[in-house]
Design a protein around this motif. Structure first.
Motif, PDB file in Angstrom:
ATOM      1  N   GLY A  81     -10.492  13.499   8.246  1.00 35.14           N
ATOM      2  CA  GLY A  81     -11.037  12.403   9.049  1.00 35.14           C
ATOM      3  C   GLY A  81     -11.155  11.088   8.313  1.00 35.14           C
ATOM      4  O   GLY A  81     -11.419  10.061   8.932  1.00 35.14           O
ATOM      5  N   VAL A  82     -10.967  11.111   6.987  1.00 32.13           N
ATOM      6  CA  VAL A  82     -11.080   9.857   6.225  1.00 32.13           C
ATOM      7  C   VAL A  82      -9.826   9.607   5.391  1.00 32.13           C
ATOM      8  O   VAL A  82      -9.872   8.947   4.364  1.00 32.13           O
ATOM      9  CB  VAL A  82     -12.337   9.859   5.313  1.00 32.13           C
ATOM     10  N   ARG A  83      -8.704  10.146   5.823  1.00 31.64           N
ATOM     11  CA  ARG A  83      -7.465  10.066   5.047  1.00 31.64           C
ATOM     12  C   ARG A  83      -7.020   8.633   4.774  1.00 31.64           C
ATOM     13  O   ARG A  83      -6.357   8.360   3.777  1.00 31.64           O
ATOM     14  CB  ARG A  83      -6.332  10.813   5.748  1.00 31.64           C
ATOM     15  N   ASP A  84      -7.381   7.692   5.654  1.00 28.69           N
ATOM     16  CA  ASP A  84      -6.969   6.308   5.481  1.00 28.69           C
ATOM     17  C   ASP A  84      -7.948   5.486   4.652  1.00 28.69           C
ATOM     18  O   ASP A  84      -7.692   4.327   4.364  1.00 28.69           O
ATOM     19  CB  ASP A  84      -6.779   5.644   6.855  1.00 28.69           C
ATOM     20  N   ASN A  85      -9.059   6.083   4.290  1.00 31.89           N
ATOM     21  CA  ASN A  85     -10.077   5.372   3.511  1.00 31.89           C
ATOM     22  C   ASN A  85      -9.919   5.741   2.039  1.00 31.89           C
ATOM     23  O   ASN A  85     -10.643   6.573   1.496  1.00 31.89           O
ATOM     24  CB  ASN A  85     -11.476   5.738   4.013  1.00 31.89           C
ATOM     25  N   GLN A  86      -8.946   5.122   1.368  1.00 32.60           N
ATOM     26  CA  GLN A  86      -8.661   5.459  -0.027  1.00 32.60           C
ATOM     27  C   GLN A  86      -9.850   5.190  -0.938  1.00 32.60           C
ATOM     28  O   GLN A  86     -10.099   5.924  -1.892  1.00 32.60           O
ATOM     29  CB  GLN A  86      -7.447   4.675  -0.529  1.00 32.60           C
ATOM     30  N   ALA A  87     -10.575   4.118  -0.653  1.00 31.52           N
ATOM     31  CA  ALA A  87     -11.729   3.778  -1.481  1.00 31.52           C
ATOM     32  C   ALA A  87     -12.750   4.903  -1.464  1.00 31.52           C
ATOM     33  O   ALA A  87     -13.307   5.279  -2.504  1.00 31.52           O
ATOM     34  CB  ALA A  87     -12.364   2.479  -0.995  1.00 31.52           C
ATOM     35  N   LEU A  88     -12.985   5.487  -0.299  1.00 30.93           N
ATOM     36  CA  LEU A  88     -13.947   6.583  -0.182  1.00 30.93           C
ATOM     37  C   LEU A  88     -13.440   7.829  -0.889  1.00 30.93           C
ATOM     38  O   LEU A  88     -14.195   8.506  -1.602  1.00 30.93           O
ATOM     39  CB  LEU A  88     -14.212   6.893   1.295  1.00 30.93           C
ATOM     40  N   ILE A  89     -12.157   8.132  -0.727  1.00 35.00           N
ATOM     41  CA  ILE A  89     -11.573   9.308  -1.371  1.00 35.00           C
ATOM     42  C   ILE A  89     -11.679   9.189  -2.890  1.00 35.00           C
ATOM     43  O   ILE A  89     -12.020  10.151  -3.590  1.00 35.00           O
ATOM     44  CB  ILE A  89     -10.096   9.482  -0.940  1.00 35.00           C
ATOM     45  N   MET A  90     -11.410   7.996  -3.414  1.00 35.90           N
ATOM     46  CA  MET A  90     -11.504   7.783  -4.858  1.00 35.90           C
ATOM     47  C   MET A  90     -12.950   7.825  -5.331  1.00 35.90           C
ATOM     48  O   MET A  90     -13.260   8.369  -6.394  1.00 35.90           O
ATOM     49  CB  MET A  90     -10.868   6.439  -5.218  1.00 35.90           C
ATOM     50  N   ARG A  91     -13.841   7.246  -4.546  1.00 35.54           N
ATOM     51  CA  ARG A  91     -15.262   7.156  -4.921  1.00 35.54           C
ATOM     52  C   ARG A  91     -15.893   8.543  -5.038  1.00 35.54           C
ATOM     53  O   ARG A  91     -16.716   8.797  -5.926  1.00 35.54           O
ATOM     54  CB  ARG A  91     -15.994   6.325  -3.873  1.00 35.54           C
ATOM     55  N   LEU A  92     -15.513   9.456  -4.177  1.00 38.97           N
ATOM     56  CA  LEU A  92     -16.147  10.771  -4.140  1.00 38.97           C
ATOM     57  C   LEU A  92     -15.525  11.786  -5.090  1.00 38.97           C
ATOM     58  O   LEU A  92     -16.086  12.856  -5.313  1.00 38.97           O
ATOM     59  CB  LEU A  92     -16.109  11.331  -2.709  1.00 38.97           C
ATOM     60  N   PHE A  93     -14.356  11.457  -5.651  1.00 33.62           N
ATOM     61  CA  PHE A  93     -13.631  12.453  -6.443  1.00 33.62           C
ATOM     62  C   PHE A  93     -14.445  12.990  -7.617  1.00 33.62           C
ATOM     63  O   PHE A  93     -14.369  14.172  -7.949  1.00 33.62           O
ATOM     64  CB  PHE A  93     -12.325  11.862  -6.959  1.00 33.62           C
ATOM     65  N   SER A  94     -15.227  12.146  -8.245  1.00 34.41           N
ATOM     66  CA  SER A  94     -16.012  12.586  -9.406  1.00 34.41           C
ATOM     67  C   SER A  94     -16.996  13.691  -9.049  1.00 34.41           C
ATOM     68  O   SER A  94     -17.403  14.473  -9.913  1.00 34.41           O
ATOM     69  CB  SER A  94     -16.766  11.406 -10.023  1.00 34.41           C
ATOM     70  N   ARG A  95     -17.370  13.774  -7.772  1.00 32.09           N
ATOM     71  CA  ARG A  95     -18.311  14.814  -7.351  1.00 32.09           C
ATOM     72  C   ARG A  95     -17.677  16.195  -7.327  1.00 32.09           C
ATOM     73  O   ARG A  95     -18.381  17.195  -7.202  1.00 32.09           O
ATOM     74  CB  ARG A  95     -18.867  14.494  -5.957  1.00 32.09           C
ATOM     75  N   SER A  96     -16.355  16.248  -7.423  1.00 31.40           N
ATOM     76  CA  SER A  96     -15.664  17.540  -7.421  1.00 31.40           C
ATOM     77  C   SER A  96     -15.351  18.016  -8.836  1.00 31.40           C
ATOM     78  O   SER A  96     -14.650  19.008  -9.011  1.00 31.40           O
ATOM     79  CB  SER A  96     -14.361  17.446  -6.614  1.00 31.40           C
ATOM     80  N   LEU A  97     -15.856  17.317  -9.844  1.00 32.83           N
ATOM     81  CA  LEU A  97     -15.573  17.645 -11.233  1.00 32.83           C
ATOM     82  C   LEU A  97     -16.847  18.083 -11.943  1.00 32.83           C
ATOM     83  O   LEU A  97     -17.945  17.632 -11.613  1.00 32.83           O
ATOM     84  CB  LEU A  97     -14.975  16.426 -11.955  1.00 32.83           C
TER      85      LEU A  97
END
Length: 237
Positions: A81-97
């Motif tokens: 649902g947020v595939r077009d929101n690159q900023a959000l995808i990048m911002r949240l990535f650290s939470r998966s590490l």
């Protein structure tokens, strides 16, 4: 008169206090900016606001020991649902590490990643060593049954490895290589089954294993011209 003078004095002290506080805040902001410790420096896409109604998923964590590409795929799957929101995808990535991977990410200059693809590529470059080398046909012939696993477990492991071979194999080639990978007492039974469906080999392998365990099939060792060979025969009642 004295009361008016004291009131004016208090106003001047208050104005001086506010002025000193403002100067101190400006000084701190200048110091933080100069050392890269301001919010804008530390936060990826600091002006980003979460979309209305969006709930941050509970991400699967990557600690550096798994397949990095599989982690990227799982991470993206959780952001439907947020595939077009690159900023959000990048911002949240650290939470998966987690663990040392999180430390690695924190140490990076996030300003060099202008897109999600750039970030994902850097992640893959750092942890690509976790991906096993794609097996070939020669490798499959060396994948043999372990002494600690049942034939069905071995067959499942072998098929998993075979599925990774490129280009993919057809049924006939799959059967041929599987037969060649067998130990002698299984190989002898399966040799004549070349060209049969793979499922038939599996049933033969399980029957052979069961016969060896129950004693219906007994292994025997014979010597000829100084070399030894292993075979088997059905036990007569």
């Amino acid at each position: 008169m004295k009361m008016m003078w004291m009131a004016e004095q208090e106003k001047q002290e208050e104005r001086l206090k506010r002025k000193m506080t403002a100067m101190l805040e400006r000084s701190m902001n200048t110091t933080l900016t100069g050392t890269g410790m301001s919010y804008d420096d530390l936060c990826m896409h600091p002006n980003l606001d979460l979309p209305e109604g969006f709930k941050v998923p509970c991400f699967e964590l990557f600690n550096g020991t798994g397949n990095p590409k599989a982690h990227l795929r799982a991470y993206c799957d959780q952001l439907v649902g947020v595939r077009d929101n690159q900023a959000l995808i990048m911002r949240l990535f650290s939470r998966s590490l987690t663990g040392e991977v999180s430390e690695w990410f924190t140490a990076q200059d996030i300003r060099r990643w202008n897109t999600w693809e750039a970030m994902a590529a850097a992640f893959m470059e750092r942890f690509h060593f976790n991906i096993k080398t794609v097996p070939d046909r020669y490798y499959l012939e060396k994948v043999q049954q372990k002494s600690t696993e049942k034939f069905c477990e071995y067959m499942s492991r072998w098929r998993t490895e075979a599925a990774r071979v490129q280009p993919p194999m057809g049924e006939e080639e799959l059967v041929s290589i599987f037969i060649r990978s067998q130990e002698t007492y299984f190989y002898d039974r399966m040799f004549s089954m070349a060209g049969r469906p793979f499922s038939k080999l599996v049933k033969m392998g399980e029957a052979t294993e069961d016969g060896l365990k129950t004693g219906q099939i007994v292994s025997m060792t014979g010597k000829s011209t100084g070399s030894s060979s292993t075979g088997f025969m059905r036990k007569r009642g």
